[in-house]
Write an enzyme that holds these catalytic residues in place. Structure first.
Site, PDB file in Angstrom:
ATOM      1  N   CYS A 113       0.809  -1.223   0.000  1.00 39.65           N
ATOM      2  CA  CYS A 113       0.000   0.000   0.000  1.00 39.65           C
ATOM      3  C   CYS A 113       0.845   1.277   0.000  1.00 39.65           C
ATOM      4  CB  CYS A 113      -0.962  -0.008   1.180  1.00 39.65           C
ATOM      5  SG  CYS A 113      -2.158  -1.341   1.046  1.00 39.65           S
ATOM      6  N   HIS A 250      -3.119   7.478   1.956  1.00 39.70           N
ATOM      7  CA  HIS A 250      -3.530   6.163   1.446  1.00 39.70           C
ATOM      8  C   HIS A 250      -4.901   5.869   2.041  1.00 39.70           C
ATOM      9  CE1 HIS A 250      -3.910   2.010   0.614  1.00 39.70           C
ATOM     10  NE2 HIS A 250      -3.659   1.618   1.847  1.00 39.70           N
ATOM     11  N   ASN A 280     -10.031   0.086  -0.284  1.00 37.00           N
ATOM     12  CA  ASN A 280      -8.566   0.150  -0.264  1.00 37.00           C
ATOM     13  C   ASN A 280      -8.047  -0.423  -1.586  1.00 37.00           C
ATOM     14  OD1 ASN A 280      -5.832  -0.205   0.117  1.00 37.00           O
ATOM     15  ND2 ASN A 280      -6.009  -1.083   2.171  1.00 37.00           N
TER      16      ASN A 280
HETATM   17  C1  LIG Z   1     -10.161  -4.822   9.802  1.00 30.51           C
HETATM   18  C2  LIG Z   1     -10.791  -3.867  10.803  1.00 30.51           C
HETATM   19  C3  LIG Z   1     -11.781  -2.954  10.106  1.00 30.51           C
HETATM   20  C4  LIG Z   1     -11.531  -4.679  11.861  1.00 30.51           C
HETATM   21  O1  LIG Z   1     -12.090  -3.799  12.798  1.00 30.51           O
HETATM   22  P1  LIG Z   1     -11.966  -4.106  14.359  1.00 30.51           P
HETATM   23  O2  LIG Z   1     -12.776  -3.095  15.050  1.00 30.51           O
HETATM   24  O3  LIG Z   1     -10.519  -4.220  14.678  1.00 30.51           O
HETATM   25  O4  LIG Z   1     -12.670  -5.494  14.444  1.00 30.51           O
HETATM   26  P2  LIG Z   1     -12.103  -6.852  15.043  1.00 30.51           P
HETATM   27  O5  LIG Z   1     -11.076  -7.445  14.133  1.00 30.51           O
HETATM   28  O6  LIG Z   1     -11.747  -6.611  16.476  1.00 30.51           O
HETATM   29  O7  LIG Z   1     -13.403  -7.723  14.968  1.00 30.51           O
HETATM   30  C5  LIG Z   1     -14.563  -7.393  15.721  1.00 30.51           C
HETATM   31  C6  LIG Z   1     -15.633  -8.398  15.369  1.00 30.51           C
HETATM   32  O8  LIG Z   1     -16.110  -8.129  14.040  1.00 30.51           O
HETATM   33  C7  LIG Z   1     -16.087  -9.334  13.287  1.00 30.51           C
HETATM   34  N1  LIG Z   1     -15.884  -9.019  11.873  1.00 30.51           N
HETATM   35  C8  LIG Z   1     -14.725  -8.985  11.189  1.00 30.51           C
HETATM   36  N2  LIG Z   1     -14.976  -8.651   9.908  1.00 30.51           N
HETATM   37  C9  LIG Z   1     -16.294  -8.473   9.796  1.00 30.51           C
HETATM   38  C10 LIG Z   1     -17.153  -8.136   8.735  1.00 30.51           C
HETATM   39  N3  LIG Z   1     -16.690  -7.892   7.491  1.00 30.51           N
HETATM   40  N4  LIG Z   1     -18.462  -8.022   8.974  1.00 30.51           N
HETATM   41  C11 LIG Z   1     -18.963  -8.259  10.191  1.00 30.51           C
HETATM   42  N5  LIG Z   1     -18.204  -8.596  11.245  1.00 30.51           N
HETATM   43  C12 LIG Z   1     -16.890  -8.704  11.050  1.00 30.51           C
HETATM   44  C13 LIG Z   1     -14.957 -10.134  13.882  1.00 30.51           C
HETATM   45  O9  LIG Z   1     -15.097 -11.496  13.572  1.00 30.51           O
HETATM   46  C14 LIG Z   1     -15.118  -9.844  15.350  1.00 30.51           C
HETATM   47  O10 LIG Z   1     -16.139 -10.659  15.853  1.00 30.51           O
HETATM   48  P3  LIG Z   1     -16.001 -11.338  17.323  1.00 30.51           P
HETATM   49  O11 LIG Z   1     -15.908 -10.167  18.262  1.00 30.51           O
HETATM   50  O12 LIG Z   1     -17.252 -12.120  17.434  1.00 30.51           O
HETATM   51  O13 LIG Z   1     -14.752 -12.136  17.259  1.00 30.51           O
HETATM   52  C15 LIG Z   1      -9.715  -3.030  11.530  1.00 30.51           C
HETATM   53  O14 LIG Z   1      -8.928  -3.849  12.347  1.00 30.51           O
HETATM   54  C16 LIG Z   1      -8.832  -2.309  10.570  1.00 30.51           C
HETATM   55  O15 LIG Z   1      -9.267  -1.413   9.888  1.00 30.51           O
HETATM   56  N6  LIG Z   1      -7.537  -2.671  10.502  1.00 30.51           N
HETATM   57  C17 LIG Z   1      -6.639  -2.108   9.573  1.00 30.51           C
HETATM   58  C18 LIG Z   1      -6.829  -2.787   8.280  1.00 30.51           C
HETATM   59  C19 LIG Z   1      -6.204  -2.072   7.148  1.00 30.51           C
HETATM   60  O16 LIG Z   1      -6.507  -0.935   6.917  1.00 30.51           O
HETATM   61  N7  LIG Z   1      -5.365  -2.771   6.429  1.00 30.51           N
HETATM   62  C20 LIG Z   1      -4.741  -2.291   5.271  1.00 30.51           C
HETATM   63  C21 LIG Z   1      -3.574  -1.475   5.614  1.00 30.51           C
HETATM   64  S1  LIG Z   1      -2.839  -0.947   4.141  1.00 30.51           S
END
Ligand SMILES: CC(C)(COP(=O)(O)OP(=O)(O)OC[C@H]1O[C@@H](n2cnc3c(N)ncnc32)[C@H](O)[C@@H]1OP(=O)(O)O)[C@@H](O)C(=O)NCCC(=O)NCCS
Length: 323
Positions: A113, A250, A280
Site C-alpha cells: 500500500c 492512502h 482500499n
Molecule cells: C479490519 C478492521 C476494520 C476490523 O475492525 P476491528 O474493530 O478491529 O474489528 P475486530 O477485528 O476486532 O473484529 C470485531 C468483530 O467483528 C467481526 N468481523 C470482522 N470482519 C467483519 C465483517 N466484514 N463483517 C462483520 N463482522 C466482522 C470479527 O469477527 C469480530 O467478531 P467477534 O468479536 O465475534 O470475534 C480493523 O482492524 C482495521 O481497519 N484494521 C486495519 C486494516 C487495514 O486498513 N489494512 C490495510 C492497511 S494498508
C-alpha cells in the site's frame, strides 16, 4: 536545482461497482458494520479483460492527455503494484508496450500500500539524478484477484483501480516555494511481515496465494507510523501542519485517516477522503484520491500537498509536494 513537477494526472476504474449490500449475500457481514469500522461504502471490481496492466494503461493515457504529451515524451514508466499481470515481465513493460513505446525503460516497484509513495520518491531520484526527464508514475492494482472471498475480515476492505501522474524535470530555486517534490521519507520494518501478507508466491508455494491480515495489529501500528514519517517531512522542510493545503492519505480505513490527521493537528477540511468510493486499492489509492480532488477543483497549482501511506511489510512513507 532540478525538481520533479507534476504535469498531468489520470485515473481508471473497473466498470463494475460492488456495494456493501452486495457483499452481504457473499459473506456474513453488513453495510452498517463495514461503514462504521472502515468508512467504505462501495468498491470497483475488475471483470473479464480488466487487468492491472489495462487499468494502468488507461490511467497513463489520461495523464498524458492532461499533460498534453505523448508516450514519445516519456523516458521511464514506473508501476507500483503488488498484483502484477504476471510474475514477470514487469507490468510496467506491459504498459510500455501497450503505449507503443520501444524507447526508455520501465520497471515495477512493490511496497504494497506504500507503493505509490515509494514510486514517487524513486521517480524523483531518477529525475534529479539526470536519468529521466519525464516519468509516468502509475499505481495500479487488482486486489480482488488475491482476496479470499470467503474471509469477511479481508474481502470487504479492498478494491481495484489505477491512477497515474506525469512527473517532469523543471528548474527550481531550491526553496519550499518551488513546484514539485520537496521531500520524501520512506521506512520499512520487516519484523511485521506476517501481519499483512499473501500466503503464496513463485519461490515458496508456486501459487499466487491469498491476502491474509491481522487487522487489529495493522490498525495498532498505523497511526504512529504515519505520523512519524509526516513529522519527518515537516522537519526536513521546516514546515508545520498549518502550512499544508491538503493531506492525501492512502485510503485504507476512515478511522486510520481521521486518527492520523487528528494527531498531526490537520483539520478534516484539508483531508482528501475517497475510501468510501473506492475501498482500499493499495498502490492505486493515492493517485485515485488525487484525481478526484483535482477534478473537483480542490487541489490547485501552487498548493502544498502531503501524501502518506502505510502497508504490508510494514512499509510506510510520506512525500511533500508543491502542486
Ligand atoms: C479490519 C478492521 C476494520 C476490523 O475492525 P476491528 O474493530 O478491529 O474489528 P475486530 O477485528 O476486532 O473484529 C470485531 C468483530 O467483528 C467481526 N468481523 C470482522 N470482519 C467483519 C465483517 N466484514 N463483517 C462483520 N463482522 C466482522 C470479527 O469477527 C469480530 O467478531 P467477534 O468479536 O465475534 O470475534 C480493523 O482492524 C482495521 O481497519 N484494521 C486495519 C486494516 C487495514 O486498513 N489494512 C490495510 C492497511 S494498508
Amino acid at each position: 536545482m532540478i525538481r520533479s513537477v507534476v504535469r498531468g494526472y489520470g485515473a481508471a476504474l473497473p466498470k463494475r461497482v460492488v456495494t456493501n449490500r452486495e457483499l452481504e449475500d457473499m459473506v456474513d457481514t453488513s453495510d452498517e458494520w463495514i461503514v462504521q469500522r472502515t468508512g467504505i461504502r462501495q468498491r470497483y471490481i475488475a471483470g473479464e479483460g480488466e487487468t492491472t496492466a489495462s487499468l494502468g494503461e488507461q490511467a497513463a493515457r489520461a495523464a498524458l492527455d492532461k499533460a498534453g504529451l505523448t508516450p514519445d515524451d516519456i523516458d521511464l514508466v514506473l508501476v507500483a503494484t503488488s498484483t502484477p499481470n504476471n510474475t514477470f515481465p514487469a507490468t510496467a513493460v506491459e504498459i510500455q508496450d501497450r503505449l507503443g513505446m520501444t524507447h526508455g525503460y520501465a520497471f515495477d516497484m512493490q511496497a504494497v500500500c506504500s507503493g505509490f509513495v515509494y514510486a514517487m520518491a524513486t521517480a524523483d531520484l531518477h529525475i534529479r539524478g539526470g536519468m529521466a526527464k519525464r516519468v509516468l508514475v502509475i499505481g495500479a492494482e487488482t486486489f480482488s484477484r488475491i482476496l479470499d472471498w470467503t474471509d469477511r475480515t479481508t474481502c470487504v476492505l479492498f478494491g481495484d483501480g489505477a491512477g497515474a501522474l506525469v512527473l517532469e524535470a523543471q528548474e527550481g530555486e531550491g526553496t519550499n516555494a518551488d513546484r514539485g517534490i520537496l521531500t520524501a521519507h520512506l521506512r520499512s520494518d520487516g519484523s511485521h511481515k506476517d501481519k499483512l501478507f499473501v500466503d503464496g508466491g513463485p519461490s515458496t508455494t508456486g501459487t499466487v496465494g491469498h491476502l491474509r491480515m491481522e487487522g487489529r495489529e495493522v490498525f495498532k501500528h498505523a497511526v504512529a507510523m504515519i505520523t512519524d514519517v509526516i513529522e519527518g517531512a515537516f522537519d526536513a522542510t521546516k514546515t508545520t501542519a498549518d502550512d499544508i493545503d491538503w493531506l492525501v492519505p492512502h485510503q485504507a480505513n476512515r478511522r486510520i485517516i481521521d486518527g492520523s490527521a487528528k494527531k498531526l493537528g490537520i483539520p478534516s477540511e484539508k483531508v482528501v477522503v475517497t475510501v468510501d468510493l473506492h475501498g482500499n486499492t493499495s498502490a492505486a489509492s493515492i493517485p485515485l484520491a488525487l484525481s478526484v480532488a483535482l477534478d473537483d477543483g480542490r487541489i490547485k497549482q501552487g498548493d502544498l500537498v502531503m501524501l502518506e501511506a502505510m502497508g504490508g511489510g510494514f512499509t510506510w512513507g510520506a512525500l511533500l509536494i508543491r502542486w
